[in-house]
Scaffold this motif. Structure first.
Motif, PDB file in Angstrom:
ATOM      1  N   ILE A 246       0.858  -1.191   0.000  1.00 22.75           N
ATOM      2  CA  ILE A 246       0.000   0.000   0.000  1.00 22.75           C
ATOM      3  C   ILE A 246       0.889   1.233   0.000  1.00 22.75           C
ATOM      4  CG2 ILE A 246      -1.914  -1.159   1.182  1.00 22.75           C
ATOM      5  CD1 ILE A 246      -1.017   0.183   3.783  1.00 22.75           C
ATOM      6  N   GLY A 247       0.290   2.398  -0.185  1.00 18.40           N
ATOM      7  CA  GLY A 247       1.053   3.643  -0.213  1.00 18.40           C
ATOM      8  C   GLY A 247       1.791   3.890   1.088  1.00 18.40           C
ATOM      9  N   GLU A 248       2.903   4.598   0.998  1.00 20.01           N
ATOM     10  CA  GLU A 248       3.753   4.824   2.160  1.00 20.01           C
ATOM     11  C   GLU A 248       3.028   5.589   3.262  1.00 20.01           C
ATOM     12  OE1 GLU A 248       7.038   4.505   4.607  1.00 20.01           O
ATOM     13  OE2 GLU A 248       6.566   3.451   2.741  1.00 20.01           O
ATOM     14  N   ASN A 249       2.242   6.602   2.885  1.00 24.25           N
ATOM     15  CA  ASN A 249       1.530   7.376   3.896  1.00 24.25           C
ATOM     16  C   ASN A 249       0.535   6.499   4.657  1.00 24.25           C
ATOM     17  OD1 ASN A 249       0.710   9.984   5.154  1.00 24.25           O
ATOM     18  ND2 ASN A 249      -1.246   9.509   4.167  1.00 24.25           N
ATOM     19  N   ALA A 250      -0.226   5.683   3.919  1.00 25.08           N
ATOM     20  CA  ALA A 250      -1.186   4.778   4.557  1.00 25.08           C
ATOM     21  C   ALA A 250      -0.465   3.757   5.424  1.00 25.08           C
ATOM     22  CB  ALA A 250      -2.031   4.074   3.500  1.00 25.08           C
ATOM     23  N   LEU A 251       0.654   3.243   4.928  1.00 26.28           N
ATOM     24  CA  LEU A 251       1.425   2.254   5.679  1.00 26.28           C
ATOM     25  C   LEU A 251       1.886   2.817   7.022  1.00 26.28           C
ATOM     26  CD1 LEU A 251       2.910  -0.480   5.881  1.00 26.28           C
ATOM     27  CD2 LEU A 251       4.840   0.603   4.691  1.00 26.28           C
ATOM     28  N   GLN A 252       2.406   4.015   6.999  1.00 27.51           N
ATOM     29  CA  GLN A 252       2.909   4.614   8.236  1.00 27.51           C
ATOM     30  C   GLN A 252       1.783   4.925   9.211  1.00 27.51           C
ATOM     31  OE1 GLN A 252       6.006   4.601   9.161  1.00 27.51           O
ATOM     32  NE2 GLN A 252       6.525   3.687   7.188  1.00 27.51           N
ATOM     33  N   ARG A 253       0.631   5.362   8.706  1.00 28.67           N
ATOM     34  CA  ARG A 253      -0.514   5.612   9.580  1.00 28.67           C
ATOM     35  C   ARG A 253      -0.978   4.330  10.259  1.00 28.67           C
ATOM     36  NH1 ARG A 253      -3.695  10.140   9.732  1.00 28.67           N
ATOM     37  NH2 ARG A 253      -3.046  11.895   8.435  1.00 28.67           N
ATOM     38  N   ILE A 254      -1.017   3.251   9.497  1.00 23.53           N
ATOM     39  CA  ILE A 254      -1.456   1.969  10.048  1.00 23.53           C
ATOM     40  C   ILE A 254      -0.467   1.466  11.091  1.00 23.53           C
ATOM     41  CG2 ILE A 254      -1.742  -0.482   9.479  1.00 23.53           C
ATOM     42  CD1 ILE A 254      -3.006   0.470   6.806  1.00 23.53           C
ATOM     43  N   LEU A 255       0.814   1.512  10.773  1.00 19.98           N
ATOM     44  CA  LEU A 255       1.828   1.031  11.718  1.00 19.98           C
ATOM     45  C   LEU A 255       1.845   1.879  12.988  1.00 19.98           C
ATOM     46  CD1 LEU A 255       4.799   0.214   9.302  1.00 19.98           C
ATOM     47  CD2 LEU A 255       3.298  -1.408  10.492  1.00 19.98           C
ATOM     48  N   THR A 256       1.682   3.185  12.845  1.00 20.23           N
ATOM     49  CA  THR A 256       1.646   4.065  14.018  1.00 20.23           C
ATOM     50  C   THR A 256       0.449   3.730  14.899  1.00 20.23           C
ATOM     51  OG1 THR A 256       2.789   5.859  12.862  1.00 20.23           O
ATOM     52  CG2 THR A 256       1.470   6.458  14.787  1.00 20.23           C
ATOM     53  N   ALA A 257      -0.703   3.526  14.260  1.00 20.72           N
ATOM     54  CA  ALA A 257      -1.909   3.176  15.028  1.00 20.72           C
ATOM     55  C   ALA A 257      -1.731   1.847  15.745  1.00 20.72           C
ATOM     56  CB  ALA A 257      -3.121   3.120  14.099  1.00 20.72           C
ATOM     57  N   TYR A 258      -1.165   0.874  15.056  1.00 23.69           N
ATOM     58  CA  TYR A 258      -0.983  -0.453  15.653  1.00 23.69           C
ATOM     59  C   TYR A 258      -0.025  -0.394  16.841  1.00 23.69           C
ATOM     60  CZ  TYR A 258      -0.090  -5.438  16.077  1.00 23.69           C
ATOM     61  OH  TYR A 258       0.020  -6.725  16.562  1.00 23.69           O
ATOM     62  N   ARG A 259       1.070   0.306  16.674  1.00 25.95           N
ATOM     63  CA  ARG A 259       2.066   0.377  17.745  1.00 25.95           C
ATOM     64  C   ARG A 259       1.538   1.151  18.959  1.00 25.95           C
ATOM     65  NH1 ARG A 259       6.455   2.335  13.303  1.00 25.95           N
ATOM     66  NH2 ARG A 259       7.013   0.295  12.407  1.00 25.95           N
ATOM     67  N   SER A 260       0.833   2.246  18.708  1.00 23.51           N
ATOM     68  CA  SER A 260       0.382   3.093  19.812  1.00 23.51           C
ATOM     69  C   SER A 260      -0.808   2.510  20.568  1.00 23.51           C
ATOM     70  CB  SER A 260       0.016   4.490  19.287  1.00 23.51           C
ATOM     71  OG  SER A 260      -1.106   4.424  18.423  1.00 23.51           O
ATOM     72  N   THR A 261      -1.481   1.514  19.994  1.00 19.05           N
ATOM     73  CA  THR A 261      -2.642   0.901  20.664  1.00 19.05           C
ATOM     74  C   THR A 261      -2.346  -0.517  21.146  1.00 19.05           C
ATOM     75  OG1 THR A 261      -3.536   0.138  18.523  1.00 19.05           O
ATOM     76  CG2 THR A 261      -4.303   2.283  19.351  1.00 19.05           C
ATOM     77  N   ALA A 262      -1.082  -0.853  21.268  1.00 14.56           N
ATOM     78  CA  ALA A 262      -0.702  -2.201  21.719  1.00 14.56           C
ATOM     79  C   ALA A 262      -1.303  -2.528  23.081  1.00 14.56           C
ATOM     80  CB  ALA A 262       0.813  -2.336  21.761  1.00 14.56           C
ATOM     81  N   HIS A 263      -1.395  -1.527  23.957  1.00 15.54           N
ATOM     82  CA  HIS A 263      -1.935  -1.752  25.302  1.00 15.54           C
ATOM     83  C   HIS A 263      -3.386  -2.219  25.265  1.00 15.54           C
ATOM     84  CE1 HIS A 263      -4.475   1.956  25.546  1.00 15.54           C
ATOM     85  NE2 HIS A 263      -3.644   2.345  24.592  1.00 15.54           N
ATOM     86  N   LYS A 264      -4.126  -1.855  24.227  1.00 16.49           N
ATOM     87  CA  LYS A 264      -5.527  -2.264  24.120  1.00 16.49           C
ATOM     88  C   LYS A 264      -5.663  -3.757  23.824  1.00 16.49           C
ATOM     89  CE  LYS A 264      -7.885   1.928  22.563  1.00 16.49           C
ATOM     90  NZ  LYS A 264      -8.845   2.425  21.552  1.00 16.49           N
ATOM     91  N   ARG A 265      -4.686  -4.292  23.126  1.00 14.14           N
ATOM     92  CA  ARG A 265      -4.758  -5.705  22.722  1.00 14.14           C
ATOM     93  C   ARG A 265      -4.059  -6.633  23.712  1.00 14.14           C
ATOM     94  NH1 ARG A 265      -3.685  -2.664  18.176  1.00 14.14           N
ATOM     95  NH2 ARG A 265      -1.463  -2.957  18.550  1.00 14.14           N
ATOM     96  N   ALA A 266      -3.432  -6.068  24.722  1.00 20.66           N
ATOM     97  CA  ALA A 266      -2.673  -6.863  25.682  1.00 20.66           C
ATOM     98  C   ALA A 266      -3.498  -7.200  26.915  1.00 20.66           C
ATOM     99  CB  ALA A 266      -1.429  -6.096  26.100  1.00 20.66           C
ATOM    100  N   LEU A 267      -3.149  -8.299  27.563  1.00 20.18           N
ATOM    101  CA  LEU A 267      -3.751  -8.604  28.845  1.00 20.18           C
ATOM    102  C   LEU A 267      -3.230  -7.617  29.891  1.00 20.18           C
ATOM    103  CD1 LEU A 267      -3.378 -12.498  28.830  1.00 20.18           C
ATOM    104  CD2 LEU A 267      -5.502 -11.188  28.545  1.00 20.18           C
TER     105      LEU A 267
END
Length: 273
Positions: A246-267
């Motif tokens: 996918i486009g670089e801008n979309a890729l970075q937005r997705i990766l940033t969202a995933y990394r910053s919300t790790a606490h939501k997916r963790a026990l």
């Protein structure tokens, strides 16, 4: 980057092969088996009018019918959880007409949500007021909805169904201990286009299946599209989850969202091990 991309897909349980008919059958069977092995009798699910709750609801009704056909007593309770008057109430009612649940319960969460926010503001207004007020109230709404569903499940020997799927999990687009809380997740591992494909296979109406997705939590921005919040489209998210470039801008937005919300997916963290 490629290694991280592949790792995320694996962590979210997204399979390489997808067949809508097979997934619909497998996931309804999963729900039925889970009810029986848990010695429960009921599935409980909040119905919003969007494709996720529509799909989960159709799977749930098929699961309890499967159980009854096998001689096991079970029912599905669909729950309407409006905050006062819901902007897309007609879609929620249409979803119920399609799903045809065994029982429908309506609980207005507005009194409880407003009372909680008022009490918080009484002694900590500085922490929740301002431009983020409606965001914080939205999270309270989501948690009040789950309180209601668990109250029903507790009284009906039931399990609460969550509608989380891989696309929302990737972006962390759920309220922690709100819509992110559930006993069972029949859509887990599916991206948005796969959820829609399962809904189509099950006979859902096209206008609900391809309705613009919205969480509808913020009172000052009703029906705000998910994609507007993300800054990327569901097609880009789904392409990412299917391993496509996918486009670089979309890729970075997705990766940033995933990394910053790790606490939501963790026990919850604990000082053990």
């Amino acid at each position: 980057m490629l290694d991280e991309h592949a790792r995320i897909i694996k962590e979210l349980g997204v399979a390489g092969d997808f067949d809508a008919a097979a997934e619909a059958n497998r996931r309804s069977a999963f729900l039925a088996d889970h009810v029986q092995t848990s010695s429960m009798r009921t599935l409980v699910l909040g119905i919003s009018g969007g494709v996720d709750s529509l799909t989960a609801g159709m799977l749930a009704q098929r699961a309890v019918q499967r159980l009854r056909d096998g001689g096991y007593s079970a029912e599905f309770i669909a729950v309407r959880l409006p905050y006062g008057e819901q902007a897309d109430e007609d879609d929620a009612r249409k979803s119920l007409d399609v799903i045809r649940p065994d029982r429908t319960v309506t609980i207005d969460i507005k009194p409880a949500a407003d009372a909680m926010m008022a009490e918080i503001r009484r002694d900590a207004d500085d922490l929740v007021s301002g431009e983020r007020l409606h965001f914080h109230l939205g999270n309270i709404k989501a948690r009040q909805r789950m309180i209601a569903q668990y109250a029903l499940a507790g009284g009906a020997r039931g399990l609460v169904i969550g509608t989380d799927h891989a696309a929302e999990a990737l972006m962390g687009f759920f309220t922690k201990f709100g819509d992110g809380a559930a006993d069972i997740l029949p859509l887990s591992g599916l991206n948005k286009r796969q959820v829609r494909a399962v809904a189509q296979h099950l006979g859902g109406p096209e206008d609900l299946i391809f309705k613009v997705p919205t969480a509808d939590l913020e009172s000052d921005a009703p029906l705000k599209p998910d994609e507007q919040v993300y800054g990327v489209t569901y097609d880009e998210i789904d392409d990412f989850l299917e391993g496509r470039a996918i486009g670089e801008n979309a890729l970075q937005r997705i990766l940033t969202a995933y990394r910053s919300t790790a606490h939501k997916r963790a026990l919850p963290g604990a000082p053990i091990g």
